[in-house]
Motif scaffolding. Structure first.
Motif, PDB file in Angstrom:
ATOM      1  N   ASP A   1       0.821  -1.215   0.000  1.00 55.63           N
ATOM      2  CA  ASP A   1       0.000   0.000   0.000  1.00 55.63           C
ATOM      3  C   ASP A   1       0.856   1.266   0.000  1.00 55.63           C
ATOM      4  OD1 ASP A   1      -3.071  -0.914   0.605  1.00 55.63           O
ATOM      5  OD2 ASP A   1      -1.608  -2.313   1.437  1.00 55.63           O
TER       6      ASP A   1
ATOM      7  N   HIS B   1       0.606   3.539  -2.472  1.00 56.47           N
ATOM      8  CA  HIS B   1      -0.310   4.591  -2.947  1.00 56.47           C
ATOM      9  C   HIS B   1       0.457   5.807  -3.465  1.00 56.47           C
ATOM     10  CE1 HIS B   1      -4.173   2.868  -1.610  1.00 56.47           C
ATOM     11  NE2 HIS B   1      -3.460   2.337  -0.619  1.00 56.47           N
TER      12      HIS B   1
ATOM     13  N   ASP C   1      -1.787  -2.037  -4.230  1.00 62.06           N
ATOM     14  CA  ASP C   1      -2.084  -0.618  -4.054  1.00 62.06           C
ATOM     15  C   ASP C   1      -0.793   0.184  -4.164  1.00 62.06           C
ATOM     16  OD1 ASP C   1      -4.739  -1.115  -3.934  1.00 62.06           O
ATOM     17  OD2 ASP C   1      -5.049  -0.369  -1.906  1.00 62.06           O
TER      18      ASP C   1
ATOM     19  N   ARG D   1      -1.643   5.740  -6.277  1.00 62.77           N
ATOM     20  CA  ARG D   1      -2.710   6.431  -5.545  1.00 62.77           C
ATOM     21  C   ARG D   1      -4.080   5.923  -5.974  1.00 62.77           C
ATOM     22  NH1 ARG D   1      -6.166  10.687  -6.406  1.00 62.77           N
ATOM     23  NH2 ARG D   1      -6.759  11.879  -4.528  1.00 62.77           N
TER      24      ARG D   1
ATOM     25  N   HIS E   1      -6.423  -0.634  -6.315  1.00 63.48           N
ATOM     26  CA  HIS E   1      -6.188   0.685  -6.911  1.00 63.48           C
ATOM     27  C   HIS E   1      -5.424   0.616  -8.226  1.00 63.48           C
ATOM     28  CE1 HIS E   1      -7.915   3.515  -4.045  1.00 63.48           C
ATOM     29  NE2 HIS E   1      -7.637   2.611  -3.122  1.00 63.48           N
TER      30      HIS E   1
END
Length: 591
Positions: A321, A323, A352, A355, A390
């Motif tokens: 993550d 992002h 992920d 973003r 994402h």
């Protein structure tokens, strides 16, 4: 001289004989009457009676777009077709490859008194009937056919149905003077509910059973591509196989569907029918030099290897993550600095990465991908990735305004940057499997491992030595207690629950995880995940031994602790000795 025509009941019987149990069949007016008379209705039959005349083609388009995994066949009357000719243009604008429109042209409004239609010879001043196949061609249908003899229809039916779609068929059928209109087979609301349940049933299986439906068939290549190449020891480091550089035998090369093994000279050949990439599963004792994957464009695909001397004791980092965006890229750089000081053998980042690509236009999504790609190149050790939710490009179409026909739609954009969304490699006697546990349907993602991936996993593991331990890493966890801690969220853009096929399911853990674990057992050493932005460790003592499931924290944050538990950003460092992986050590990203 009268023109030859096909009796409608026999035309429908011919189709019924080749109809798949997965086909959705929509009928209306005269075709509905004779379809019901020809045999019992299938759960995926939708008899549009009573109906708004002309709407069968529009209904078929909606069904084909909603369920691209199914063939949708609409049997329409010519009178009904004239009521909605504009739908032909709408169909070709969306171009669903799984839609078949069959117009049964008998030249008459049969069920209302057999008045000639304006498209028939009798209904036109000049006596020349409308050619519906010409209308379909002008509208842009990819495959157009016209039949007036039953023998021709029967002979070519299978070929017609297997052609590129959308498909249009004009059948010149025999009118039945005095023919009665179709009778409703039951109350419309009840029939609609039963049809919806039958239509969604594979999605329920998809959400509950990992051996179910492949969710993204549109992402598979249309035609297999022959890829040949070799896996070899790159002694001079130039990336090309030169005279005297030996091949490596027994190495797995895969297209994410099938798996080939190199021969004694390191050569392989594979008919790549997967998702447009082929990759080499890095064998123990070697490091792939450069990318471990190639685009499956045909021709050659060589994979250079460098021998390694990694000890049976080593460490690796699990992060997740990130992002990444311009506003958060410093967090990824902090991770890189920690990796540089810890000096692990490699890093796993379980999704992920960017973003967002779900709900943004292409330029923004591509910018995030490019930023991550540039930062990734600066890491001092190999980094192995899997996608998270994402990374799925554009599927929240009401926000991204991205068409399903966009070449990067879904997982395609990820593969164009980073290759296969699931794959494997071996280091220090431990087999690492990167799984893609994020599935999607229409506008929503959810935790699931689809049937194609599950089959691939079985093939991948079958080639291992009997006692080789396996570590999985993926985004949405196979098992987690976080949903019980956080409770049910009904308000956010990604609520805790999702309704699939009439059943409510947890969205943020893998549904059907028992099927995945059954394939992995008894090799599973530890299962690693991300998604929940926190370090979590679960241990289950089972009849088959200890089962461990661990999630790592998010790189992106939070910095100082969040919520009642004070969740922090960080990574997990794992130590491996004699093919056993420890429980891991959490290391915060911020001191």
């Amino acid at each position: 001289m009268s023109r030859s025509r096909i009796p409608l009941p026999e035309a429908l019987a011919a189709f019924r004989s080749v109809r798949s149990d997965r086909d959705v069949v929509v009928t209306t007016m005269g075709p509905a009457r004779d379809w019901m008379a020809g045999g019992p209705l299938h759960p995926l039959d939708f008899v549009l009676v009573p109906s708004s005349m002309g709407q069968a083609t529009s209904l078929g388009l909606g069904l084909a777009m909603a369920r691209p995994d199914r063939r949708v066949v609409v049997f329409n009357g010519d009178g009904s077709m004239l009521m909605n000719l504009g739908s032909l243009v709408t169909i070709t604008a969306e171009a669903p490859a799984n839609l078949v429109i069959v117009v049964c042209d008998n030249g008459a409004y049969e069920v209302t008194g057999a008045q000639p239609t304006p498209g028939s010879a009798a209904g036109r001043a000049g006596g020349d009937p409308i050619d519906y196949s010409a209308l379909a061609s002008a509208a842009g249908f990819r495959s157009v056919h016209r039949f007036s003899r039953l023998a021709d229809w029967e002979e070519h039916l299978t070929t017609v149905l297997s052609g590129p779609g959308p498909i249009f068929v004009a059948l010149e059928t025999v009118p039945v003077p005095g023919g009665k209109g179709p009778r409703s087979p039951g109350p419309a609301p009840d029939r609609a509910r039963r049809f919806m349940a039958a239509l969604a049933a594979p999605l329920v299986a998809l959400a509950l059973v990992a051996g179910g439906l492949v969710a993204q068939p549109a992402e598979r290549v249309a035609t297999p591509v022959r890829v040949v190449g070799s896996v070899f020891v790159d002694r001079n480091g130039n990336g090309s196989r030169d005279p005297g550089e030996p091949g490596v035998a027994g190495v797995a090369v895969s297209d994410q569907i099938s798996l080939a093994r190199t021969d004694g000279d390191g050569r392989f050949a594979i008919d790549a029918a997967g998702y447009g990439v082929v990759y080499v599963s890095q064998p123990d004792g070697y490091q792939v030099r450069g990318p471990f994957w190639r685009t499956a464009a045909g021709g050659g695909a060589d994979f250079p290897l460098t021998p390694t001397t990694l000890a049976r004791a080593f460490t690796f980092v699990h992060a997740s993550d990130t992002h990444v965006s311009e506003a958060t890229v410093d967090r990824l750089r902090r991770l890189r600095a920690l990796v540089d000081s810890l000096k692990p053998a490699f890093v796993l980042i379980s999704g992920d990465l960017v973003r967002d690509a779900l709900r943004v236009p292409e330029a923004e999504a591509r910018g995030y991908y490019q930023l991550f790609e540039r930062e990734l190149a600066l890491f001092p050790v190999p980094v192995h990735l899997v996608p998270g939710n994402h990374e799925i490009f554009g599927i929240e179409r009401h926000k991204s305004l991205v068409s399903e026909r966009h070449p990067g739609y879904g997982k395609r954009l990820y593969r164009s940057f980073f290759g296969p969304n699931y794959y494997s490699f071996t280091v220090g006697g431990v087999h690492f499997v990167g799984l893609d546990t994020v599935d999607y349907f229409d506008l929503a993602y959810f935790g699931h491992v689809d049937a194609a991936q599950l089959d691939w996993l079985g093939r991948d593991l079958a080639a291992l030595d009997g006692d080789t331990p396996v570590v999985t890493f993926n985004h949405i966890p196979l098992v987690s207690g976080v949903p019980a801690i956080d409770g049910i969220d009904e308000e956010s853009v990604a609520p805790s629950l999702i309704r699939l096929g009439g059943r409510t399911q947890l969205r943020h853990v893998v549904q059907g995880n028992d099927s995945v674990l059954a394939v992995l057992a008894p090799r599973l050493e530890i299962a690693l995940g991300g998604h929940f932005h926190r370090r979590e460790f679960l241990r289950y003592e089972t009849a088959a031994g200890t089962r461990r499931f661990a999630q790592t924290a998010a790189v992106v944050g939070p910095v100082r602790g969040e919520g009642p538990l004070g969740i922090r950003s960080g990574l997990t460092l794992y130590r491996v000795a004699d093919r056993r992986v420890d429980d891991g050590t959490f290391i915060p990203l911020d001191r």
